[in-house]
Design a protein around this motif. Structure first.
Motif, PDB file in Angstrom:
ATOM      1  N   UNK A 172       0.313  -3.268 -11.421  1.00 52.41           N
ATOM      2  CA  UNK A 172      -0.373  -2.214 -10.688  1.00 52.41           C
ATOM      3  C   UNK A 172      -1.664  -2.629  -9.998  1.00 52.41           C
ATOM      4  N   UNK A 173      -2.267  -3.738 -10.397  1.00 49.14           N
ATOM      5  CA  UNK A 173      -3.523  -4.138  -9.784  1.00 49.14           C
ATOM      6  C   UNK A 173      -3.250  -4.934  -8.513  1.00 49.14           C
ATOM      7  N   UNK A 174      -3.669  -4.381  -7.399  1.00 49.65           N
ATOM      8  CA  UNK A 174      -3.340  -5.012  -6.113  1.00 49.65           C
ATOM      9  C   UNK A 174      -4.009  -6.372  -5.963  1.00 49.65           C
ATOM     10  N   UNK A 175      -5.298  -6.441  -6.274  1.00 53.51           N
ATOM     11  CA  UNK A 175      -6.055  -7.661  -6.002  1.00 53.51           C
ATOM     12  C   UNK A 175      -5.681  -8.803  -6.947  1.00 53.51           C
ATOM     13  N   UNK A 176      -5.549  -8.510  -8.232  1.00 56.04           N
ATOM     14  CA  UNK A 176      -5.365  -9.588  -9.213  1.00 56.04           C
ATOM     15  C   UNK A 176      -3.905  -9.871  -9.539  1.00 56.04           C
ATOM     16  N   UNK A 177      -2.994  -8.925  -9.242  1.00 51.59           N
ATOM     17  CA  UNK A 177      -1.588  -9.100  -9.633  1.00 51.59           C
ATOM     18  C   UNK A 177      -0.636  -9.088  -8.435  1.00 51.59           C
ATOM     19  N   UNK A 178      -0.721  -8.047  -7.611  1.00 51.59           N
ATOM     20  CA  UNK A 178       0.250  -7.885  -6.528  1.00 51.59           C
ATOM     21  C   UNK A 178       0.055  -8.902  -5.409  1.00 51.59           C
TER      22      UNK A 178
ATOM     23  N   UNK B 111       0.810  -1.226   0.000  1.00 56.84           N
ATOM     24  CA  UNK B 111       0.000   0.000   0.000  1.00 56.84           C
ATOM     25  C   UNK B 111       0.841   1.272   0.000  1.00 56.84           C
ATOM     26  N   UNK B 112       2.160   1.127  -0.086  1.00 56.39           N
ATOM     27  CA  UNK B 112       3.015   2.305  -0.191  1.00 56.39           C
ATOM     28  C   UNK B 112       3.302   3.018   1.109  1.00 56.39           C
ATOM     29  N   UNK B 113       2.858   2.486   2.253  1.00 56.04           N
ATOM     30  CA  UNK B 113       3.121   3.149   3.528  1.00 56.04           C
ATOM     31  C   UNK B 113       4.581   2.956   3.937  1.00 56.04           C
ATOM     32  N   UNK B 114       5.110   3.932   4.682  1.00 61.33           N
ATOM     33  CA  UNK B 114       6.520   3.940   5.069  1.00 61.33           C
ATOM     34  C   UNK B 114       6.657   3.872   6.582  1.00 61.33           C
ATOM     35  N   UNK B 115       7.897   3.760   7.028  1.00 65.37           N
ATOM     36  CA  UNK B 115       8.204   3.856   8.451  1.00 65.37           C
ATOM     37  C   UNK B 115       8.572   5.302   8.761  1.00 65.37           C
ATOM     38  N   UNK B 116       7.590   6.043   9.268  1.00 68.03           N
ATOM     39  CA  UNK B 116       7.772   7.447   9.678  1.00 68.03           C
ATOM     40  C   UNK B 116       8.349   8.314   8.567  1.00 68.03           C
ATOM     41  N   UNK B 117       8.164   7.894   7.320  1.00 66.61           N
ATOM     42  CA  UNK B 117       8.723   8.639   6.205  1.00 66.61           C
ATOM     43  C   UNK B 117      10.227   8.520   6.088  1.00 66.61           C
ATOM     44  N   UNK B 118      10.833   7.666   6.931  1.00 63.57           N
ATOM     45  CA  UNK B 118      12.290   7.523   6.957  1.00 63.57           C
ATOM     46  C   UNK B 118      12.752   6.417   6.030  1.00 63.57           C
ATOM     47  N   UNK B 119      12.067   5.266   6.087  1.00 58.50           N
ATOM     48  CA  UNK B 119      12.436   4.136   5.236  1.00 58.50           C
ATOM     49  C   UNK B 119      11.185   3.516   4.639  1.00 58.50           C
ATOM     50  N   UNK B 120      11.363   2.807   3.521  1.00 57.45           N
ATOM     51  CA  UNK B 120      10.246   2.257   2.791  1.00 57.45           C
ATOM     52  C   UNK B 120       9.645   3.309   1.862  1.00 57.45           C
ATOM     53  N   UNK B 121       8.604   2.946   1.131  1.00 56.41           N
ATOM     54  CA  UNK B 121       7.999   1.620   1.067  1.00 56.41           C
ATOM     55  C   UNK B 121       8.932   0.603   0.406  1.00 56.41           C
ATOM     56  N   UNK B 122       8.677  -0.671   0.700  1.00 57.25           N
ATOM     57  CA  UNK B 122       9.550  -1.746   0.260  1.00 57.25           C
ATOM     58  C   UNK B 122       8.962  -2.562  -0.885  1.00 57.25           C
ATOM     59  N   UNK B 123       7.650  -2.583  -0.992  1.00 60.49           N
ATOM     60  CA  UNK B 123       6.988  -3.501  -1.920  1.00 60.49           C
ATOM     61  C   UNK B 123       6.397  -2.787  -3.130  1.00 60.49           C
ATOM     62  N   UNK B 124       5.585  -1.761  -2.899  1.00 62.22           N
ATOM     63  CA  UNK B 124       4.870  -1.106  -3.991  1.00 62.22           C
ATOM     64  C   UNK B 124       5.791  -0.535  -5.072  1.00 62.22           C
ATOM     65  N   UNK B 125       6.930   0.093  -4.729  1.00 59.46           N
ATOM     66  CA  UNK B 125       7.799   0.611  -5.795  1.00 59.46           C
ATOM     67  C   UNK B 125       8.283  -0.474  -6.762  1.00 59.46           C
ATOM     68  N   UNK B 126       8.583  -1.668  -6.239  1.00 62.46           N
ATOM     69  CA  UNK B 126       9.017  -2.754  -7.110  1.00 62.46           C
ATOM     70  C   UNK B 126       7.948  -3.138  -8.101  1.00 62.46           C
ATOM     71  N   UNK B 127       6.715  -3.211  -7.627  1.00 65.37           N
ATOM     72  CA  UNK B 127       5.604  -3.502  -8.525  1.00 65.37           C
ATOM     73  C   UNK B 127       5.428  -2.379  -9.554  1.00 65.37           C
ATOM     74  N   UNK B 128       5.541  -1.136  -9.097  1.00 63.98           N
ATOM     75  CA  UNK B 128       5.332  -0.002  -9.994  1.00 63.98           C
ATOM     76  C   UNK B 128       6.364   0.018 -11.119  1.00 63.98           C
ATOM     77  N   UNK B 129       7.628  -0.284 -10.783  1.00 66.19           N
ATOM     78  CA  UNK B 129       8.680  -0.300 -11.809  1.00 66.19           C
ATOM     79  C   UNK B 129       8.398  -1.321 -12.890  1.00 66.19           C
ATOM     80  N   UNK B 130       7.727  -2.399 -12.510  1.00 67.86           N
ATOM     81  CA  UNK B 130       7.434  -3.475 -13.459  1.00 67.86           C
ATOM     82  C   UNK B 130       6.020  -3.358 -14.041  1.00 67.86           C
ATOM     83  N   UNK B 131       5.348  -2.238 -13.766  1.00 67.77           N
ATOM     84  CA  UNK B 131       3.997  -1.973 -14.276  1.00 67.77           C
ATOM     85  C   UNK B 131       2.995  -3.029 -13.801  1.00 67.77           C
TER      86      UNK B 131
END
Length: 277
Positions: free
Chosen positions: A199-205, A177-197
């Protein structure tokens, strides 16, 4: 009123005193190694909650740490253009604590940063490539590497004390969902998906995350079946809602308390002892 940092420090100091006290029972003593689920700054993590229950704990866990570094050592330095690997210092520290404190249990939390850290994108194909989104063969090969590392950790612990029971969880399904740790670190998952296009959370991610987490829990189940004193803690599906999570890959404090309760019940079942009572 004590701050959270003060409370965490006081719990740690109390644990150190209990570890050295002759009044502390063997079943109360734990040595732990791991990542941020066992060392989450500014939030009460699993270990903080276990300490409050009455366990005496020597903590070696460090947020952001990888399985490979904990077991084999991946930290290095470069001196005069020569690379020097620092060796398995982390593992040696854990083994030393096992010798000194004679714990009844060792708790281990590792592998998350090896999967959804910098390695995450290597398991994904770009959606526009026409290939399968998830590189299953690549991931299965890495699972064998991680299984070997965990197995080496177990063997080294049991070389010091074959009577120790080792508990390890395989996390729950991360939330892209793109949430971070206090804006200091992360997000860890969503950017990787975004780079690879992807984008659909339910059917793909989410199906990909399920394969990642299920695969990791699969190797822990195999080790559980192979070794009598290794115990897999299955947390899959325990925290289904985003509001239970602090960010993509970390729980809120009440979530970590629930995990601590699960660990506690398993240790009580194994040892027949309840430090809370």
């Amino acid at each position: 009123m004590a701050t959270l940092a003060q409370e965490k420090m006081e719990l740690e100091q109390l644990s150190e005193m209990m570890l050295l006290s002759k009044k502390t029972k063997h079943e109360q003593k734990l040595v732990v190694e791991g990542d941020s689920w066992f060392d989450y700054p500014l939030t009460k993590d699993i270990i903080d909650h276990l300490r409050k229950m009455g366990y005496a704990i020597k903590r070696h866990s460090k947020h952001g740490d990888t399985l490979e570094n904990m077991v084999f050592g991946s930290e290095y330095s470069i001196r005069k253009n020569v690379a020097i690997n620092n060796g398995d210092r982390g593992l040696q520290e854990v083994l030393t604590s096992v010798r000194i404190y004679n714990p009844r249990f060792v708790l281990f939390s590792a592998g998350g940063n090896d999967v959804v850290g910098s390695e995450f994108e290597q398991y994904l194909n770009h959606k526009n490539s026409g290939l399968k989104l998830f590189k299953e063969t690549n991931y299965n090969q890495n699972l064998l590497v991680m299984k070997n590392a965990i197995e080496q950790f177990l063997i080294r612990i049991w070389e010091v004390d074959p009577g120790i029971d080792i508990l390890m969880d395989g996390y729950d399904y991360a939330k892209p969902n793109g949430t971070t740790y206090l804006g200091i670190s992360g997000p860890w998952v969503l950017p990787g998906f975004a780079k690879k296009n992807i984008l659909n959370r339910e059917t793909e991610q989410e199906p990909i995350i399920k394969k990642l987490v299920d695969g990791f829990n699969g190797i822990l189940k195999e080790l559980d079946a192979a070794y009598e004193r290794f115990h897999h803690i299955d947390l899959r599906g325990v925290f289904p809602d985003d509001n239970m999570w602090d960010n993509e890959i970390h729980l809120k404090s009440q979530g970590y308390k629930k995990v601590a309760d699960i660990y506690h019940r398993k240790m009580e079942q194994i040892a027949g002892f309840n430090p809370v009572v």
